[in-house]
Design a protein around this motif. Structure first.
Motif, PDB file in Angstrom:
ATOM      1  N   TYR A 136       0.662  -1.226   0.029  1.00  0.00           N
ATOM      2  CA  TYR A 136       0.019  -0.076  -0.020  1.00  0.00           C
ATOM      3  C   TYR A 136       1.127   1.176   0.024  1.00  0.00           C
ATOM      4  N   PRO A 167      -2.535  11.914   2.480  1.00  0.00           N
ATOM      5  CA  PRO A 167      -3.671  12.063   1.836  1.00  0.00           C
ATOM      6  C   PRO A 167      -4.069  13.601   1.260  1.00  0.00           C
ATOM      7  N   THR A 168      -4.686  13.745   0.268  1.00  0.00           N
ATOM      8  CA  THR A 168      -4.708  14.969  -0.335  1.00  0.00           C
ATOM      9  C   THR A 168      -6.322  15.650  -0.040  1.00  0.00           C
ATOM     10  N   SER A 169      -7.013  14.950   0.514  1.00  0.00           N
ATOM     11  CA  SER A 169      -8.633  15.439   0.760  1.00  0.00           C
ATOM     12  C   SER A 169      -9.038  14.878   2.218  1.00  0.00           C
ATOM     13  N   MET A 196       1.341  10.368  -3.208  1.00  0.00           N
ATOM     14  CA  MET A 196       0.370  10.643  -2.270  1.00  0.00           C
ATOM     15  C   MET A 196       0.951  10.149  -0.939  1.00  0.00           C
ATOM     16  N   ASN A 215       1.037  18.260  -0.467  1.00  0.00           N
ATOM     17  CA  ASN A 215      -0.084  17.332  -0.273  1.00  0.00           C
ATOM     18  C   ASN A 215      -1.002  17.916   1.010  1.00  0.00           C
ATOM     19  N   ALA A 259       1.081   4.249  -2.991  1.00  0.00           N
ATOM     20  CA  ALA A 259       0.858   5.469  -2.379  1.00  0.00           C
ATOM     21  C   ALA A 259       2.083   6.402  -2.847  1.00  0.00           C
ATOM     22  N   GLY A 316     -11.802  13.126   1.917  1.00  0.00           N
ATOM     23  CA  GLY A 316     -12.095  11.597   1.430  1.00  0.00           C
ATOM     24  C   GLY A 316     -11.001  10.764   1.414  1.00  0.00           C
ATOM     25  N   THR A 317      -9.849  10.922   0.895  1.00  0.00           N
ATOM     26  CA  THR A 317      -8.756  10.273   0.844  1.00  0.00           C
ATOM     27  C   THR A 317      -8.350   9.701   2.275  1.00  0.00           C
ATOM     28  N   MET A 318      -8.362  10.682   3.060  1.00  0.00           N
ATOM     29  CA  MET A 318      -7.698  10.349   4.527  1.00  0.00           C
ATOM     30  C   MET A 318      -8.729   9.386   5.179  1.00  0.00           C
ATOM     31  N   LEU A 321     -10.553   7.283   3.385  1.00  0.00           N
ATOM     32  CA  LEU A 321     -10.471   5.946   2.527  1.00  0.00           C
ATOM     33  C   LEU A 321      -9.257   5.188   2.905  1.00  0.00           C
ATOM     34  N   THR A 322      -8.169   6.180   3.414  1.00  0.00           N
ATOM     35  CA  THR A 322      -6.790   5.563   3.736  1.00  0.00           C
ATOM     36  C   THR A 322      -6.979   4.806   5.059  1.00  0.00           C
TER      37      THR A 322
END
Length: 190
Positions: free
Chosen positions: A36, A48-50, A45, A127, A40, A52-54, A56-57
């Motif tokens: 993973y 996270p850049t948002s 990345m 990021n 990334a 949502g990605t935070m 998701l991670t």
């Protein structure tokens, strides 16, 4: 008289080592974490850049750890202990599995960031700045937060995060899973 191949016979947990199971499943989980991280890093990345990605991670890492812990406890309980495992044994096995995975992941992160690609820290700062700007953070607070990213990639901070803070969280995960997966023999339940 009980026979050795009787599946209903209980096994004394203290006679069966759990370290091999923890090493196997902790190693697999650690390698999945490393995979993973590689993906990334290849996608630029490292953080996270948002929001949502935070999330998701977090969910992905959480699911991988839960999966490895459940598989380790289930394997040990069903294949090595004749279908029974105490809460304490399940917790120790689950926690050790996650500690091994965290150690592998932390060592990889340290080697990658400090020796292979130190430039990834600059990308992490960019990021983080992008994400925090999206949240509306500006000025001194933004600068301090972005500076904190670089500080987080020092060897001491990576060890503290990877082996101390993560393992506090891992202990909670192991406690919950052990409580769910423990199984006592019928004669001990009465």
């Amino acid at each position: 008289m009980a026979t050795l191949d009787n599946p209903n016979t209980t096994v004394n947990e203290s006679t069966v080592p759990f370290l091999p199971t923890a090493l196997k499943y902790g190693g697999i989980c650690g390698l999945v974490y490393v995979l993973y991280q590689v993906v990334a890093y290849m996608m630029d990345m490292p953080v996270p850049t948002s929001f949502g990605t935070m999330i998701l991670t977090f969910v992905l890492i959480f699911a991988i750890g839960i999966g490895a812990t459940v598989m380790a406890i289930k394997h040990h309980r069903n294949n090595e202990l004749n279908g029974y495992i105490s809460f304490g044994r399940a917790f120790l096995l689950g926690f050790l599995t996650l500690v091994i995975a965290a150690a592998i992941s932390t060592v990889f992160q340290m080697v990658y960031v400090l020796a292979i690609d130190p430039g990834i820290i600059d990308i992490a700062e960019q990021n983080m700045e992008k994400m925090l700007t999206g949240f509306g953070l500006t000025g001194e607070a933004l600068e301090q937060s972005v500076k904190g990213v670089r500080d987080g990639f020092t060897p001491g901070k990576m060890l503290l995060q990877g082996l101390v803070f993560n393992n506090i969280f891992n202990a909670v995960i192991a406690l919950i899973i052990a409580a769910i997966m423990k199984r006592k023999p019928a004669e001990m339940m009465a």
